[in-house]
Design an enzyme around this catalytic site. Structure first.
Site, PDB file in Angstrom:
ATOM      1  N   ARG A 193      12.039   5.320  -4.715  1.00 36.75           N
ATOM      2  CA  ARG A 193      11.250   4.406  -3.877  1.00 36.75           C
ATOM      3  C   ARG A 193      10.789   5.140  -2.613  1.00 36.75           C
ATOM      4  O   ARG A 193       9.639   5.542  -2.510  1.00 36.75           O
ATOM      5  CB  ARG A 193      12.073   3.153  -3.527  1.00 36.75           C
ATOM      6  CG  ARG A 193      11.248   1.963  -3.072  1.00 36.75           C
ATOM      7  CD  ARG A 193      10.781   2.034  -1.637  1.00 36.75           C
ATOM      8  NE  ARG A 193      11.876   2.148  -0.689  1.00 36.75           N
ATOM      9  CZ  ARG A 193      11.709   2.435   0.608  1.00 36.75           C
ATOM     10  NH1 ARG A 193      10.503   2.627   1.101  1.00 36.75           N
ATOM     11  NH2 ARG A 193      12.755   2.567   1.400  1.00 36.75           N
ATOM     12  N   ASP A 194      11.681   5.364  -1.675  1.00 35.59           N
ATOM     13  CA  ASP A 194      11.292   6.032  -0.423  1.00 35.59           C
ATOM     14  C   ASP A 194      10.669   7.388  -0.733  1.00 35.59           C
ATOM     15  O   ASP A 194       9.694   7.810  -0.110  1.00 35.59           O
ATOM     16  CB  ASP A 194      12.540   6.213   0.458  1.00 35.59           C
ATOM     17  CG  ASP A 194      12.224   6.287   1.946  1.00 35.59           C
ATOM     18  OD1 ASP A 194      11.044   6.158   2.299  1.00 35.59           O
ATOM     19  OD2 ASP A 194      13.149   6.481   2.743  1.00 35.59           O
TER      20      ASP A 194
ATOM     21  N   HIS B  11      20.899   5.786   6.636  1.00 30.89           N
ATOM     22  CA  HIS B  11      19.734   6.341   5.931  1.00 30.89           C
ATOM     23  C   HIS B  11      19.081   7.367   6.864  1.00 30.89           C
ATOM     24  O   HIS B  11      18.556   6.996   7.909  1.00 30.89           O
ATOM     25  CB  HIS B  11      18.801   5.155   5.642  1.00 30.89           C
ATOM     26  CG  HIS B  11      17.472   5.482   5.050  1.00 30.89           C
ATOM     27  ND1 HIS B  11      17.090   5.028   3.802  1.00 30.89           N
ATOM     28  CD2 HIS B  11      16.397   6.163   5.528  1.00 30.89           C
ATOM     29  CE1 HIS B  11      15.841   5.415   3.541  1.00 30.89           C
ATOM     30  NE2 HIS B  11      15.403   6.105   4.577  1.00 30.89           N
TER      31      HIS B  11
ATOM     32  N   HIS C  56      16.626  10.921   7.501  1.00 28.94           N
ATOM     33  CA  HIS C  56      15.597  11.870   7.046  1.00 28.94           C
ATOM     34  C   HIS C  56      15.879  13.220   7.687  1.00 28.94           C
ATOM     35  O   HIS C  56      16.505  13.301   8.749  1.00 28.94           O
ATOM     36  CB  HIS C  56      14.203  11.354   7.429  1.00 28.94           C
ATOM     37  CG  HIS C  56      13.735  10.257   6.526  1.00 28.94           C
ATOM     38  ND1 HIS C  56      12.749  10.428   5.588  1.00 28.94           N
ATOM     39  CD2 HIS C  56      14.157   8.974   6.395  1.00 28.94           C
ATOM     40  CE1 HIS C  56      12.554   9.294   4.919  1.00 28.94           C
ATOM     41  NE2 HIS C  56      13.398   8.386   5.397  1.00 28.94           N
TER      42      HIS C  56
ATOM     43  N   CYS D 190       7.351   8.653   4.918  1.00 32.75           N
ATOM     44  CA  CYS D 190       6.874   7.272   4.918  1.00 32.75           C
ATOM     45  C   CYS D 190       5.388   7.264   5.216  1.00 32.75           C
ATOM     46  O   CYS D 190       4.945   7.872   6.187  1.00 32.75           O
ATOM     47  CB  CYS D 190       7.634   6.461   5.966  1.00 32.75           C
ATOM     48  SG  CYS D 190       6.987   4.791   6.145  1.00 32.75           S
TER      49      CYS D 190
ATOM     50  N   ASN E  89      13.747  12.477   2.896  1.00 33.89           N
ATOM     51  CA  ASN E  89      15.110  11.995   3.127  1.00 33.89           C
ATOM     52  C   ASN E  89      16.058  13.183   3.022  1.00 33.89           C
ATOM     53  O   ASN E  89      15.753  14.185   2.379  1.00 33.89           O
ATOM     54  CB  ASN E  89      15.514  10.995   2.035  1.00 33.89           C
ATOM     55  CG  ASN E  89      14.766   9.697   2.120  1.00 33.89           C
ATOM     56  OD1 ASN E  89      13.623   9.606   1.677  1.00 33.89           O
ATOM     57  ND2 ASN E  89      15.398   8.691   2.680  1.00 33.89           N
TER      58      ASN E  89
HETATM   59  N1  COA Z   1       3.769  -7.788  -3.813  1.00 35.65           N
HETATM   60  C1  COA Z   1       2.540  -7.643  -4.361  1.00 35.65           C
HETATM   61  N2  COA Z   1       1.407  -8.057  -3.764  1.00 35.65           N
HETATM   62  C2  COA Z   1       1.515  -8.651  -2.564  1.00 35.65           C
HETATM   63  C3  COA Z   1       2.751  -8.839  -1.938  1.00 35.65           C
HETATM   64  C4  COA Z   1       3.912  -8.376  -2.606  1.00 35.65           C
HETATM   65  N3  COA Z   1       5.120  -8.487  -2.082  1.00 35.65           N
HETATM   66  N4  COA Z   1       2.569  -9.447  -0.773  1.00 35.65           N
HETATM   67  C5  COA Z   1       1.237  -9.651  -0.634  1.00 35.65           C
HETATM   68  N5  COA Z   1       0.606  -9.151  -1.722  1.00 35.65           N
HETATM   69  C6  COA Z   1      -0.826  -9.120  -1.975  1.00 35.65           C
HETATM   70  C7  COA Z   1      -1.504 -10.425  -1.677  1.00 35.65           C
HETATM   71  O1  COA Z   1      -1.452 -11.266  -2.806  1.00 35.65           O
HETATM   72  C8  COA Z   1      -2.908  -9.988  -1.344  1.00 35.65           C
HETATM   73  O2  COA Z   1      -3.580  -9.647  -2.556  1.00 35.65           O
HETATM   74  P1  COA Z   1      -5.170  -9.834  -2.713  1.00 35.65           P
HETATM   75  O3  COA Z   1      -5.798  -8.957  -1.654  1.00 35.65           O
HETATM   76  O4  COA Z   1      -5.430  -9.388  -4.091  1.00 35.65           O
HETATM   77  O5  COA Z   1      -5.398 -11.297  -2.454  1.00 35.65           O
HETATM   78  C9  COA Z   1      -2.677  -8.675  -0.587  1.00 35.65           C
HETATM   79  O6  COA Z   1      -1.416  -8.205  -1.034  1.00 35.65           O
HETATM   80  C10 COA Z   1      -2.668  -8.843   0.916  1.00 35.65           C
HETATM   81  O7  COA Z   1      -1.790  -9.905   1.239  1.00 35.65           O
HETATM   82  P2  COA Z   1      -1.497 -10.377   2.731  1.00 35.65           P
HETATM   83  O8  COA Z   1      -0.511 -11.491   2.677  1.00 35.65           O
HETATM   84  O9  COA Z   1      -2.796 -10.605   3.454  1.00 35.65           O
HETATM   85  O10 COA Z   1      -0.733  -9.159   3.309  1.00 35.65           O
HETATM   86  P3  COA Z   1      -1.202  -7.996   4.286  1.00 35.65           P
HETATM   87  O11 COA Z   1      -2.451  -7.354   3.883  1.00 35.65           O
HETATM   88  O12 COA Z   1      -1.026  -8.472   5.696  1.00 35.65           O
HETATM   89  O13 COA Z   1      -0.013  -6.934   3.965  1.00 35.65           O
HETATM   90  C11 COA Z   1       2.233  -6.674   3.108  1.00 35.65           C
HETATM   91  C12 COA Z   1       1.331  -7.292   4.161  1.00 35.65           C
HETATM   92  C13 COA Z   1       3.649  -6.876   3.577  1.00 35.65           C
HETATM   93  C14 COA Z   1       2.012  -7.318   1.779  1.00 35.65           C
HETATM   94  C15 COA Z   1       1.892  -5.166   2.973  1.00 35.65           C
HETATM   95  O14 COA Z   1       1.738  -4.603   4.242  1.00 35.65           O
HETATM   96  C16 COA Z   1       2.950  -4.420   2.222  1.00 35.65           C
HETATM   97  O15 COA Z   1       3.136  -4.580   1.041  1.00 35.65           O
HETATM   98  N6  COA Z   1       3.684  -3.538   2.906  1.00 35.65           N
HETATM   99  C17 COA Z   1       4.779  -2.775   2.329  1.00 35.65           C
HETATM  100  C18 COA Z   1       4.898  -1.496   3.042  1.00 35.65           C
HETATM  101  C19 COA Z   1       6.047  -0.666   2.516  1.00 35.65           C
HETATM  102  O16 COA Z   1       6.493  -0.766   1.386  1.00 35.65           O
HETATM  103  N7  COA Z   1       6.518   0.202   3.368  1.00 35.65           N
HETATM  104  C20 COA Z   1       7.608   1.042   3.033  1.00 35.65           C
HETATM  105  C21 COA Z   1       8.886   0.432   3.461  1.00 35.65           C
HETATM  106  S1  COA Z   1       9.777   1.431   4.607  1.00 35.65           S
HETATM  107 ZN    ZN Z   2      13.336   6.381   4.682  1.00 36.07          ZN
END
Ligand code: COA
Ligand code: ZN
Length: 298
Positions: free
Chosen positions: A12-13, A204, A206, A237, A246
């Site tokens: 994942r990461d 965790h 890096h 990231c 990491n």
């Molecule tokens: N899984 C899949 N799709 C998702 C989702 C999820 N958990 N959450 C939202 N979506 C989809 C929505 O359905 C929407 O789809 P569409 O454009 O086809 O309608 C789109 O993503 C945007 O949704 P929205 O609620 O407007 O979210 P956003 O654009 O503000 O983004 C997150 C917010 C949280 C969904 C997004 O920033 C994200 O997934 N971030 C994860 C980042 C990550 O993994 N970082 C690493 C961790 S350290």
């Molecule tokens: Zn990390």
């Protein structure tokens, strides 16, 4: 011998920031190689927006390819309720939610403020309790943030109180950009362990500034017995500029075993997993001890 748990977050990461995007079937191969080496905890993917993190698309297929993983704890990252629902529908029994030590990191990662991320986490935690799903909460940028600078330790201590009290199974402190030094780790993690005991705490790290293993050591001294690490030192990231891999699982296992801890991991097989990570991504650098470990085993 004292037991030490390694949670390999490479799938994942590690994979979320690679130039090469792996098909779910290849991610399944990587997880299987880790399980074959005796790794008991693996972060297998993330149920996030595929637009935000294209490399994590198809997380349900990854889980579907691992239904025979037995007692292994396969966790998946979820950022919101939608992610939680998709994850549990795909069979996830352990979810990882992320809290933030800084506003900048929260905005960059999930376009929420810290408070919104805490609310989403509390809501998911309540549901997970009802569903019997295990929950890990990881605090990103717990020491320093690429946008906001040094993190206020008081914020982390307060979040730990709130979420350990509400029953998270594990509370993990993450140095997302690899900026912490062992003294800071000793201070923050030591305070947390003194207040809550170490049994539900994890760390965790890096290796951006080559202090990954030193930080693991500082946390070990504070009583921590669960560490995230990534096979081959994969990582970085996409939302944290300057973050590199990491701390490598091989390095952590080597150091821990040499210090007399029992990780339950077979180094020869772990190196096979590291080779696969490199073959699949073209980038996994391997741990700092890579050359020595391989020479030792010829
Ligand atoms: N899984 C899949 N799709 C998702 C989702 C999820 N958990 N959450 C939202 N979506 C989809 C929505 O359905 C929407 O789809 P569409 O454009 O086809 O309608 C789109 O993503 C945007 O949704 P929205 O609620 O407007 O979210 P956003 O654009 O503000 O983004 C997150 C917010 C949280 C969904 C997004 O920033 C994200 O997934 N971030 C994860 C980042 C990550 O993994 N970082 C690493 C961790 S350290
Ligand atoms: Zn990390």
């Amino acid at each position: 011998m004292s037991a030490l748990t390694i949670n390999d977050v490479g799938p994942r990461d590690g994979l979320q920031n690679q130039p090469r995007i792996l098909e779910p079937a290849d991610r399944v191969r990587l997880v299987r190689a880790l399980l074959a080496a005796g790794v008991t905890h693996v972060e297998a993917g993330a149920f996030v927006s595929p637009k935000a993190v294209p490399a994590m698309a198809g997380a349900a297929e990854v889980l579907a390819g691992l239904t025979d993983a037995g007692d292994a704890v396969l966790s998946v990252l979820v950022p919101n309720v939608k992610g939680y629902e998709l994850a549990t529908a795909a069979g996830a029994r352990c979810v990882c939610m992320v809290l933030y030590g800084s506003e900048g990191m929260a905005q960059a990662n999930v376009r929420m403020n810290r408070e919104q991320a805490e609310e989403a986490t509390a809501e998911i935690l309540a549901r997970a309790k009802q569903d019997g799903v295990r929950v890990t909460v990881t605090v990103a940028a717990a020491f320093e943030c690429p946008y906001d600078g040094i993190t206020d330790a008081g914020i982390i201590l307060e979040m730990a109180r709130r979420f350990l009290d509400t029953g998270v199974d594990e509370f993990c402190i993450a140095d997302t950009i690899g900026a912490a030094n062992p003294k800071q780790v000793q201070k923050l993690v030591g305070s947390l362990a003194a207040e809550h005991g170490a049994s539900r705490l994890g760390c965790h790290f890096h290796d951006t500034r080559a202090m990954g293993l030193a930080n693991v050591y500082a946390a070990l001294e504070a009583g921590i017995r669960k560490f995230d690490a990534a096979i081959g030192g994969l990582g970085g990231c996409p939302f944290a500029p300057g973050a590199s891999g990491n701390v490598a699982t091989e390095d952590v296992v080597m150091m821990a075993e040499q210090m007399g801890f029992d990780t339950g991991i077979d180094m020869d097989r772990l190196l096979v997993a590291a080779d696969l990570a490199r073959e699949l991504t073209g980038t996994a650098p391997g741990g700092r001890a890579s050359a020595w470990l391989r020479g030792e085993r010829k």
